[in-house]
Design a protein around this motif. Structure first.
Motif, mmCIF file in Angstrom:
data_model
loop_
_atom_site.group_PDB
_atom_site.id
_atom_site.type_symbol
_atom_site.label_atom_id
_atom_site.label_comp_id
_atom_site.label_asym_id
_atom_site.label_seq_id
_atom_site.Cartn_x
_atom_site.Cartn_y
_atom_site.Cartn_z
ATOM 1 N N GLU A 112 3.616 -1.730 -3.319
ATOM 2 C CA GLU A 112 3.685 -0.563 -2.444
ATOM 3 C C GLU A 112 2.354 -0.331 -1.731
ATOM 4 O OE1 GLU A 112 6.600 0.300 -1.987
ATOM 5 O OE2 GLU A 112 7.468 -0.632 -3.766
ATOM 6 N N PRO A 113 2.373 0.414 -0.613
ATOM 7 C CA PRO A 113 1.172 0.556 0.224
ATOM 8 C C PRO A 113 -0.047 1.137 -0.482
ATOM 9 C CG PRO A 113 3.106 1.179 1.474
ATOM 10 C CD PRO A 113 3.570 0.963 0.059
ATOM 11 N N ASP A 114 0.132 1.913 -1.546
ATOM 12 C CA ASP A 114 -1.027 2.506 -2.216
ATOM 13 C C ASP A 114 -1.612 1.604 -3.298
ATOM 14 O OD1 ASP A 114 1.055 2.686 -3.994
ATOM 15 O OD2 ASP A 114 0.775 4.820 -4.466
ATOM 16 N N THR A 115 -1.172 0.348 -3.360
ATOM 17 C CA THR A 115 -1.606 -0.597 -4.384
ATOM 18 C C THR A 115 -2.772 -1.440 -3.869
ATOM 19 O OG1 THR A 115 0.686 -0.742 -5.146
ATOM 20 C CG2 THR A 115 -0.829 -2.458 -5.907
ATOM 21 N N GLU A 116 -3.687 -1.811 -4.756
ATOM 22 C CA GLU A 116 -4.778 -2.707 -4.386
ATOM 23 C C GLU A 116 -4.209 -4.121 -4.301
ATOM 24 O OE1 GLU A 116 -7.873 -4.932 -3.575
ATOM 25 O OE2 GLU A 116 -6.884 -5.319 -5.499
ATOM 26 N N ASP A 166 -1.723 -2.252 4.558
ATOM 27 C CA ASP A 166 -2.514 -1.401 5.457
ATOM 28 C C ASP A 166 -1.660 -0.838 6.589
ATOM 29 O OD1 ASP A 166 -4.751 -1.838 3.957
ATOM 30 O OD2 ASP A 166 -5.643 -3.319 5.302
ATOM 31 N N ASN A 168 1.195 0.278 6.097
ATOM 32 C CA ASN A 168 2.112 1.172 5.379
ATOM 33 C C ASN A 168 3.486 0.533 5.169
ATOM 34 O OD1 ASN A 168 2.375 3.652 4.001
ATOM 35 N ND2 ASN A 168 3.560 4.519 5.687
ATOM 36 N N SER A 170 5.833 -1.722 2.546
ATOM 37 C CA SER A 170 6.021 -2.296 1.215
ATOM 38 C C SER A 170 6.179 -3.803 1.350
ATOM 39 C CB SER A 170 7.256 -1.697 0.536
ATOM 40 O OG SER A 170 7.106 -0.315 0.324
#
Length: 310
Positions: A112-116, A166, A168, A170
């Motif tokens: 998902e977009p908030d993952t490193e 980046d 946004n 997935s």
């Protein structure tokens, strides 16, 4: 006379090889059908009785706009496949839903977009010993923004993954199954809930240092007689989707894409229920089957009841 739109996109003009035979089949069935682009502002969709999604292939880059069009159209026309199916099937997170119901799918890790990105990629590589793997967006059509990498190309794959996140979007990580290079994919086409025909699709993806494939390219397509285990898996996947979506009638069309895993058993790669190529060139009679199925649906009174809205 009932007006039927075979829905394409301006960007797909000239690329949908299924449209000419389907238009001819509709004419033979006594149906008034036209190919219309969903993003053509000159089309009055309130004057269309049925809208059959065929090649709106740019929706992956314009998903909110496309879904808003689907919502509007479903209130004035019979949308096929129906709106709940489109909502679910345009994002490949549906693979996790099917896996949870016991359908054997190609192993898939969603990022998902908030993952490193590098941490996610390294976790995936630690869990899977495949020599090669694939990075692709969860919302995609054809091979757009999809690439195959060797394990030694971790840095390049991590950059690809980072670009998707980046933006946004997935992303998905999957082992690359070598069987596709030798045997290709098997795609089983179903019309009105019944098996119609199958084709073999040759491998499209090259390694990560090669240019990405043309998103409109179909590759090496040939007719194929599916094995019994492939037909069983296709039926299992469609039955699971029917239960999950609580569908009361068969899907007008469906394509089930399969690959064989390292153990030789088939795995579900994709369940295409929104805008799949149906490969009428390999089975010309299938266009008539689809036209007849559409005619039957229009004749049973569903055009004005709009039972597809959900």
């Amino acid at each position: 006379m009932t007006t039927i739109a075979l829905v394409t996109a301006i960007a797909a003009t000239g690329h949908d090889e299924d449209l000419p035979p389907l238009l001819a089949a509709c004419e033979r069935a006594g149906l008034s059908a036209r190919a219309l682009a969903w993003d053509d502002a000159s089309v009055g969709w309130n004057r269309v009785d049925a809208a059959v999604l065929r090649s709106p292939w740019d929706y992956t880059e314009r998903l909110p706009e496309f879904m808003a069009w689907c919502e509007r159209t479903a209130h004035s026309a019979l949308l096929l496949n129906p709106l709940p199916v489109i909502r679910w099937n345009t994002d490949k997170h549906y693979l996790a839903d099917l896996a949870a119901l016991g359908v054997p799918v190609v192993p898939t890790e969603f990022v998902e977009p908030d993952t490193e990105p590098m941490e996610a990629l390294q976790r995936f590589l630690a869990l899977h010993d495949a020599g090669e793997f694939v990075v692709k967006p969860a919302v995609s059509a054809g091979a757009r923004d999809t690439q195959r990498y060797q394990r030694s190309q971790e840095f390049a794959a991590g950059n690809h993954l980072a670009r998707l996140l980046d933006a946004n979007r997935s992303a998905m990580l999957q082992p690359y199954l070598p069987a596709v290079d030798a045997d290709g994919e098997t795609a089983l086409i179903h019309i009105d809930g019944h098996y119609s025909h199958a084709i073999r699709k040759g491998a499209l993806l090259k390694t990560g240092d090669a240019p990405p494939p043309d998103p409109h390219a179909l590759g090496d397509i040939r007719g194929r007689e599916p094995a019994e285990d492939e037909r069983q898996l296709a039926s299992q996947a469609l039955a699971a989707a029917t239960r999950l979506l609580k569908l009361e009638s068969p899907l007008l069309y469906a394509r089930v894409d399969l690959l064989r895993g390292p153990d030789g058993a088939p795995r579900l790669l994709e369940l295409e229920l929104t805008e799949p190529s149906l490969f009428f060139a390999q089975a010309p009679e299938a266009a008539d089957l689809l036209a007849q199925a559409l005619r039957a649906r229009l004749a049973d009174g569903t055009v004005r009841t709009r039972t597809d809205i959900g």
